[in-house]
Design an enzyme around this catalytic site. Structure first.
Site, PDB file in Angstrom:
ATOM      1  N   PHE B 131      -5.591   7.899  10.613  1.00  0.00           N
ATOM      2  CA  PHE B 131      -6.413   6.768  10.198  1.00  0.00           C
ATOM      3  C   PHE B 131      -6.556   5.796  11.380  1.00  0.00           C
ATOM      4  CE2 PHE B 131      -7.205   2.735   8.023  1.00  0.00           C
ATOM      5  CZ  PHE B 131      -8.259   3.114   7.211  1.00  0.00           C
ATOM      6  N   ASP B 208       3.500   7.871   8.201  1.00  0.00           N
ATOM      7  CA  ASP B 208       2.555   7.061   7.438  1.00  0.00           C
ATOM      8  C   ASP B 208       2.395   7.733   6.077  1.00  0.00           C
ATOM      9  OD1 ASP B 208       0.242   6.128   6.180  1.00  0.00           O
ATOM     10  OD2 ASP B 208      -0.720   5.618   8.063  1.00  0.00           O
ATOM     11  N   TYR B 233      -1.931  -0.047  -2.516  1.00  0.00           N
ATOM     12  CA  TYR B 233      -3.140  -0.282  -3.323  1.00  0.00           C
ATOM     13  C   TYR B 233      -3.894   1.001  -3.641  1.00  0.00           C
ATOM     14  CZ  TYR B 233      -5.187  -0.791   1.426  1.00  0.00           C
ATOM     15  OH  TYR B 233      -5.550  -0.619   2.731  1.00  0.00           O
ATOM     16  N   LYS B 234      -3.339   2.139  -3.233  1.00  0.00           N
ATOM     17  CA  LYS B 234      -3.976   3.411  -3.576  1.00  0.00           C
ATOM     18  C   LYS B 234      -3.297   3.942  -4.851  1.00  0.00           C
ATOM     19  CE  LYS B 234      -4.833   4.187   1.362  1.00  0.00           C
ATOM     20  NZ  LYS B 234      -6.297   4.047   1.408  1.00  0.00           N
ATOM     21  N   ARG B 382     -14.905  11.888  -0.157  1.00  0.00           N
ATOM     22  CA  ARG B 382     -13.558  12.205  -0.621  1.00  0.00           C
ATOM     23  C   ARG B 382     -13.544  12.035  -2.128  1.00  0.00           C
ATOM     24  NH1 ARG B 382      -9.202   8.764   2.719  1.00  0.00           N
ATOM     25  NH2 ARG B 382     -10.350   7.096   1.689  1.00  0.00           N
TER      26      ARG B 382
END
Lengths: 420, 420
Positions: B131, B208, B233-234, B382
């Site tokens: 990312f 990560d 927050y995912k 995605r």
């Protein structure tokens, strides 16, 4: 002032208070009769309570990922501009809401030291009375950067004067970091004059506005300040741990490098490109995903402050602290309490600090009676007076409760020296 | 699979789903028929909506500053321990909730490089498919630290294998930074084996976990990982911009120096002492005042995950992505769509990425129809499948809607190659 006189005085001051109507905007705590800690954690407004209640069903849950396009991506700069306009005297495009105050201080101090304007300079001026996190951040940066810290000791009013700053400025000074309002004493520094002197010697200046923003007028653009950081959970009532704000003067932004290169400060966050390039303007000082939930409540207080006007807020703040000092002189000084805040209105922020070795023991009593000042070890009570939410009556109840508690824990028979 | 078969298959899978009851825990959006972006922003739970609604009147407004003593001061470590136990396989005392993922990555990378275990080593291994914020942070740290970045290009499945890591490990490698689940492809790296190989060469490893935590089992202690950072927050449904978590293995904590020395990570935060000394244990990795409001919602999902059990969550995740791939093969591959995620269940996280140059144009159509996948420029969709909140029916509706939108924007007359 006798007790009855104090009651009457407080009532008269509340009756004449042009900001009295704003008190109804705040959520009341049933059991709290005097909240004198708005300088540490401000109260929530009803509007914020509603905003938080609506957020999950109507915004986050309804808009889901679309919220980023529709509103959240720009929120750190939009709320930043609003803080700039309403609270700290900054034109748009210079203020952002981001990380904690500590992290923003770190980023901005590091950014300042990257400026070509201070190339070859290796000294940072700070004061030993500044809030620990400011000092800790600077110690860390100085160590990693090989910079020297030049310490100022606050004068007897608990603040730093232009003369004290001049005395340590040299052609090696890269940066001056001071609080506009000292966290302990409430001393208001002459920021315009200190900034002028620092600039004259070629240094940059970073102002910590944690104890100013929302209560004491700040004029970053007019001062010519280079950088600033400040807190939103005190007089801006953002809620516990709400994200802090930072300011970087427009003409400096593109020459500064901040160390925490993140996607939200990059030139094209959603291109997922191969290498970091900073975004133009103030956005480069953002790092990670903005704390949207933490940014909700402060927006309501910014609306209230814009409505009230910061000059009116400041006038009430001065009146509140002046009244607190009158009561302290009457009720606490005779018990051996020492005033640790400036008596000069112009040099006093929105809290009054009083010292007594027995204050630590009064705290459980005060809390149990719904009176909540701020205690700072080893011996300080800060009476934080938040102009939009604090009444003069609350100040009276609070100082009287401190008097009663002090008498109880010190075994004093009564109040000595009270004047009729 | 014909359309009717797909409907029946989805219904049967939903009927047999042991986690079906958890869907009722989430706030529904009236207009959203398929939310396939829980890998980017998870949905709120009803419990979190209530927690946020209660927070201002019942907690912040009622307890005011006392909240810090009563609950908030310890919250970053308490919620950290809970994340450790429920989601990432970490014993207590090693996980904290703090700043944004970006800031935590910065602090932990800098801390790793301070370790005496890697003294004299100056290379950092990373991959070009990570990312952006991970790569950006590492570029910045490498520049300021004089370290060299050793890049790995992800293999054709979009992931990094132990063999690829071995190929770049040298006696100069200080740190390996990789994502456990690749943000784009969803590839699940063999973290245990990569950690073993890195350790064998004397390097530290930072994982990560942004796209793992809450959906793909993580076993930091069992892997012997040194450091980790991850997003809340995912799949942990913490709300937009909720603070990230960090992990530092217990035996490393006291030998690491993190650069952002703040009061909340200092030995005695409320002593306001003269010089910084780090707190013992994991607290030293905190910097500023914790984001309490941002930490509210994630707690409810941690409760749900503990109730569901992460193995059951993983089994559903695999079933969801497998079903998505079936539908993609049936409905999208014939239209020229390419699958960019691993087909091996074991190597696939909780999202499926499909590529097509026309996907950018389908997005407005899909949004207008209440179908929300995640778009990643230039050409990736995605399909993020959050095991607690996503149904198999939603996957079917979503993939069919992608098919319809793609046909519309590319002018295809119909679905070619659909099998009965």
């Amino acid at each position: 002032m006798t007790e009855n006189t104090a009651v009457d005085r407080a009532a008269a001051l509340d009756a004449a208070d042009p900001l009295a109507r704003f008190r109804a905007a705040f959520v009341a705590s049933d059991e709290v009769t005097a909240y004198l800690d708005g300088n540490s954690l401000g109260r929530p407004t009803h509007a914020s309570a509603e905003r938080l209640a609506r957020f999950a069903p109507d915004v986050w849950g309804a808009r889901l990922i679309r919220g980023w396009d529709e509103e959240w991506y720009d929120l750190p700069l939009r709320v930043g501009d609003r803080i700039g306009a309403v609270a700290v005297g900054a034109a748009p495009g210079q203020t952002f809401v981001g990380d904690s105050t500590t992290v923003i201080l770190y980023k901005l101090v590091r950014a300042a030291l990257s400026s070509p304007r201070v190339a070859g300079r290796d000294e940072i001026v700070l004061d030993s009375g500044n809030f620990p996190t400011d000092r800790f951040v600077l110690e860390g940066v100085a160590r990693e950067h090989g910079a020297t810290l030049r310490w100022i000791a606050p004068d007897r009013d608990g603040g730093v004067t232009p003369e004290q700053v001049s005395a340590v400025l040299t052609d090696r000074t890269a940066l001056v970091v001071l609080s506009h309002v000292a966290y302990r004493s409430g001393y208001v520094s002459d920021a315009a004059e200190i900034t002028r002197r620092a600039h004259a010697s070629g240094a940059l200046v970073l102002w910590d506005l944690c104890h100013s923003a929302g209560a004491v007028p700040v004029a970053l653009d007019a001062w010519g300040a280079d950088l600033a950081a400040g807190c939103t959970y005190k007089y801006l009532n953002g809620g516990p741990g709400s994200p802090a704000f930072g300011y970087v003067r427009a003409d400096l932004q593109d020459e500064l490098v901040q160390p925490i290169q993140g996607w939200m400060g990059s030139a094209e966050p959603f291109e997922m490109g191969p290498a970091y390039a900073p975004h133009a303007g103030v956005r480069r000082f953002l790092s990670g995903t903005p704390a949207i939930v933490g940014m909700l409540a402060m927006q309501d207080t910014l609306d209230l402050l814009a409505d009230a006007g910061l000059d009116v807020v400041r006038a009430k703040s001065v009146a509140l602290t002046r009244f607190a000092l009158e009561l302290v002189d009457d009720l606490l000084v005779p018990l051996g309490v020492r005033v640790a805040s400036p008596r000069d209105d112009e040099r006093r922020g929105s809290h009054v600090t009083v010292d007594h070795d027995a204050f630590a023991d009064t705290l459980p009593l005060l809390w149990s009676r719904g009176v909540i000042p701020d205690f700072r070890r080893p011996n300080g009570l800060r009476l934080g007076l938040s102009p939009l939410s604090t009444s003069f009556g609350e100040v009276r109840v609070g100082v009287e409760a401190v008097r009663d508690a002090l008498v109880e824990v010190t075994g004093e028979a009564g109040v000595r020296g009270a004047r009729p």
